[in-house]
Write a protein that holds these residues in place. Structure first.
Motif, PDB file in Angstrom:
ATOM      1  N   THR A   1       9.881  -5.934  18.383  1.00 21.93           N
ATOM      2  CA  THR A   1       8.734  -6.209  19.237  1.00 21.93           C
ATOM      3  C   THR A   1       8.647  -7.693  19.599  1.00 21.93           C
TER       4      THR A   1
ATOM      5  N   GLY B   1      10.024  -4.632  12.093  1.00 20.67           N
ATOM      6  CA  GLY B   1       9.132  -3.608  11.553  1.00 20.67           C
ATOM      7  C   GLY B   1       8.558  -3.920  10.183  1.00 20.67           C
ATOM      8  N   ALA B   2       8.960  -5.045   9.582  1.00 21.67           N
ATOM      9  CA  ALA B   2       8.478  -5.378   8.231  1.00 21.67           C
ATOM     10  C   ALA B   2       7.002  -5.775   8.224  1.00 21.67           C
TER      11      ALA B   2
ATOM     12  N   LYS C   1       5.843  -8.738  10.043  1.00 18.51           N
ATOM     13  CA  LYS C   1       5.742 -10.203  10.158  1.00 18.51           C
ATOM     14  C   LYS C   1       4.620 -10.603  11.113  1.00 18.51           C
TER      15      LYS C   1
ATOM     16  N   VAL D   1       6.842   1.450  13.454  1.00 20.39           N
ATOM     17  CA  VAL D   1       8.246   1.628  13.096  1.00 20.39           C
ATOM     18  C   VAL D   1       8.654   3.008  13.602  1.00 20.39           C
TER      19      VAL D   1
ATOM     20  N   ASP E   1       0.835  -1.212   0.000  1.00 20.78           N
ATOM     21  CA  ASP E   1       0.000   0.000   0.000  1.00 20.78           C
ATOM     22  C   ASP E   1       0.867   1.259   0.000  1.00 20.78           C
ATOM     23  N   LEU E   2       2.145   1.111   0.358  1.00 18.27           N
ATOM     24  CA  LEU E   2       3.052   2.271   0.379  1.00 18.27           C
ATOM     25  C   LEU E   2       3.834   2.425  -0.935  1.00 18.27           C
TER      26      LEU E   2
ATOM     27  N   THR F   1      -1.280  -6.051   4.524  1.00 15.90           N
ATOM     28  CA  THR F   1      -2.283  -6.444   5.528  1.00 15.90           C
ATOM     29  C   THR F   1      -3.275  -5.296   5.700  1.00 15.90           C
TER      30      THR F   1
ATOM     31  N   ARG G   1      11.061  -1.892  16.199  1.00 14.07           N
ATOM     32  CA  ARG G   1      11.482  -1.806  17.595  1.00 14.07           C
ATOM     33  C   ARG G   1      11.737  -3.169  18.220  1.00 14.07           C
TER      34      ARG G   1
ATOM     35  N   ASN H   1       4.117  -3.327  16.654  1.00 18.93           N
ATOM     36  CA  ASN H   1       4.550  -2.008  17.098  1.00 18.93           C
ATOM     37  C   ASN H   1       4.896  -1.133  15.911  1.00 18.93           C
TER      38      ASN H   1
ATOM     39  N   PRO I   1      11.992 -12.835  15.980  1.00 17.37           N
ATOM     40  CA  PRO I   1      12.411 -11.446  16.144  1.00 17.37           C
ATOM     41  C   PRO I   1      13.046 -10.955  14.851  1.00 17.37           C
TER      42      PRO I   1
HETATM   43  N1  LIG Z   1       1.569   0.506   5.649  1.00 19.95           N
HETATM   44  C1  LIG Z   1       1.523  -0.708   6.180  1.00 19.95           C
HETATM   45  N2  LIG Z   1       1.965  -0.902   7.449  1.00 19.95           N
HETATM   46  C2  LIG Z   1       1.907  -2.151   7.961  1.00 19.95           C
HETATM   47  C3  LIG Z   1       1.410  -3.252   7.208  1.00 19.95           C
HETATM   48  N3  LIG Z   1       1.502  -4.364   7.981  1.00 19.95           N
HETATM   49  C4  LIG Z   1       2.024  -3.956   9.168  1.00 19.95           C
HETATM   50  N4  LIG Z   1       2.257  -2.629   9.167  1.00 19.95           N
HETATM   51  C5  LIG Z   1       2.782  -1.814  10.292  1.00 19.95           C
HETATM   52  O1  LIG Z   1       4.174  -2.068  10.464  1.00 19.95           O
HETATM   53  C6  LIG Z   1       4.545  -1.915  11.833  1.00 19.95           C
HETATM   54  C7  LIG Z   1       5.391  -3.099  12.292  1.00 19.95           C
HETATM   55  O2  LIG Z   1       4.626  -4.276  12.275  1.00 19.95           O
HETATM   56  P1  LIG Z   1       5.007  -5.622  13.108  1.00 19.95           P
HETATM   57  O3  LIG Z   1       4.024  -6.638  12.650  1.00 19.95           O
HETATM   58  O4  LIG Z   1       5.136  -5.338  14.553  1.00 19.95           O
HETATM   59  O5  LIG Z   1       6.476  -5.918  12.506  1.00 19.95           O
HETATM   60  P2  LIG Z   1       7.437  -7.159  12.832  1.00 19.95           P
HETATM   61  O6  LIG Z   1       8.068  -7.534  11.520  1.00 19.95           O
HETATM   62  O7  LIG Z   1       6.698  -8.234  13.538  1.00 19.95           O
HETATM   63  O8  LIG Z   1       8.554  -6.492  13.780  1.00 19.95           O
HETATM   64  P3  LIG Z   1       9.474  -7.172  14.960  1.00 19.95           P
HETATM   65  O9  LIG Z   1       8.591  -7.973  15.841  1.00 19.95           O
HETATM   66  O10 LIG Z   1      10.083  -5.985  15.629  1.00 19.95           O
HETATM   67  O11 LIG Z   1      10.513  -8.004  14.240  1.00 19.95           O
HETATM   68  C8  LIG Z   1       3.220  -1.767  12.598  1.00 19.95           C
HETATM   69  O12 LIG Z   1       3.039  -0.403  12.890  1.00 19.95           O
HETATM   70  C9  LIG Z   1       2.168  -2.228  11.619  1.00 19.95           C
HETATM   71  O13 LIG Z   1       0.914  -1.607  11.810  1.00 19.95           O
HETATM   72  C10 LIG Z   1       0.931  -3.005   5.872  1.00 19.95           C
HETATM   73  O14 LIG Z   1       0.478  -3.893   5.138  1.00 19.95           O
HETATM   74  N5  LIG Z   1       1.031  -1.722   5.418  1.00 19.95           N
END
Ligand SMILES: Nc1nc2c(ncn2[C@@H]2O[C@H](COP(=O)(O)OP(=O)(O)OP(=O)(O)O)[C@@H](O)[C@H]2O)c(=O)[nH]1
Ligand SMILES: [Mg+2]
Ligand SMILES: [Zn+2]
Length: 296
Positions: free
Chosen positions: A199, A168-169, A171, A189, A117-118, A143, A197, A187, A218
């Motif tokens: 999370t 922050g990707a 996952k 980014v 979406d970005l 998502t 961060r 959490n 992680p």
């Molecule tokens: N624009 C956008 N943001 C998203 C999308 N999916 C997740 N995010 C945002 O990305 C941020 C990080 O998401 P997480 O799911 O915590 O990322 P993670 O990869 O699990 O990060 P760690 O647990 O730190 O390794 C959050 O603020 C989500 O809301 C998406 O499809 N589009």
């Protein structure tokens, strides 16, 4: 005895998921004496000690098909490499490192680009161009927009999948879409440093079907490949295999600076992506450097 799979390990208590539900188990002294450690992903036989409070004892480990070191998990069959196209920006070198490691473990590989979406209309296209050419399945999702989530879900069937990518990707956000029961913490980014961060901090297998599991992990920001001999690195760059038989010194050619190297020619002709080749050179030099230091 009941068969199950270890989904979580907290100090010396293991959650074992079986046909009869989840049991909290301790390991038999045997394992400790043999210094054999139990891992998330291990398939085990247990004896039930209390069917009401669901306690048991792990009696036996069924031989493992493999062990990943980071995250520490057994019997993984599928690597879902997960990178956002923006926020944080994808690090191509890290993608290629994950590919090498997953390839080395002979895992099925799926590459996922999230947060489409970005997209600005250029980023995604460029990434797809590089990685579709290599030959791995590439799926781009959001998502936020529910884009291609079903398609990605289908790749998880009948596998123990490990999802890996930078913090922050998104996952955990993706895994949360797989079941209404999942509610993993996510959490934002950090806008200051543009990174996640960290999370998610521990490893846990989550059941997503009768014989399908996924482990959130992680986020990673770097990965060392120094255990791979530099002469073998080229084996893990699949697209080189279409050309390397024709290199002048085909057995020993590292596709580095050798004359009449067909891989280098294919890069010049844009048949192999320059980005992938640059990753290869960077890794090759890094591994060589580590080997040189070790031999001092
Ligand atoms: N624009 C956008 N943001 C998203 C999308 N999916 C997740 N995010 C945002 O990305 C941020 C990080 O998401 P997480 O799911 O915590 O990322 P993670 O990869 O699990 O990060 P760690 O647990 O730190 O390794 C959050 O603020 C989500 O809301 C998406 O499809 N589009
Ligand atoms: Mg997470
Ligand atoms: Zn060559």
């Amino acid at each position: 005895m009941l068969e199950g799979i270890i989904t979580k390990a907290i100090s010396s208590f293991y959650s074992v998921d079986t046909e009869e539900g989840v049991f909290i188990c301790k390991a038999r002294g045997l394992f400790k004496n043999k210094k054999q450690s139990l891992l998330v992903g291990d398939k085990v036989n247990i004896v039930i000690t209390d069917n009401v409070s669901k306690d048991g004892i792990i009696e036996k480990i069924i031989p493992r098909t493999n062990i990943l070191i980071r995250p520490s998990i057994a019997n993984v069959s599928h690597a879902l490499l997960f990178f956002s196209i923006k926020n944080p920006d994808p690090n191509l070198s890290l993608i290629d490192r994950f590919i090498v490691l997953a390839q080395e473990q002979q895992l099925k590989i799926t590459l996922c680009f999230s947060k489409v979406d970005l997209d600005d209309g250029i980023r995604l296209q460029k990434l797809l161009e590089i990685y579709k050419k290599v030959g791995y399945p590439v799926i781009s999702i959001s998502t936020y927009d529910n884009k291609n989530l079903e398609e990605l879900k289908n790749t998880l069937k009948s596998h123990i999948t490990v999802i890996a990518g930078p913090s922050g990707a998104g996952k955990s956000s993706f895994i949360n879409t797989l079941s209404q029961n999942f509610n993993i913490k996510t959490n934002s980014v950090s806008s200051k440093i543009g990174r996640g961060r960290h999370t998610t901090r521990h490893v846990e297998l989550m059941r997503i079907g009768t014989d399908s599991w996924i482990a959130d992990t992680p986020g990673f920001s770097s990965l060392s490949l120094s255990h791979i001999p530099y002469t073998e690195l080229k084996e893990y760059f699949l697209e080189f295999h279409d050309y390397d038989l024709n290199c002048k010194f085909s057995n020993t050619c590292l596709h580095y600076k050798e004359p009449d190297c067909c891989v280098i020619n294919a890069v010049k002709n844009k048949e192999i992506s320059l980005e992938r080749y640059q990753s290869y050179l960077q890794l090759l030099e890094e591994i060589k450097e580590t080997e040189r230091r070790k031999s001092w």
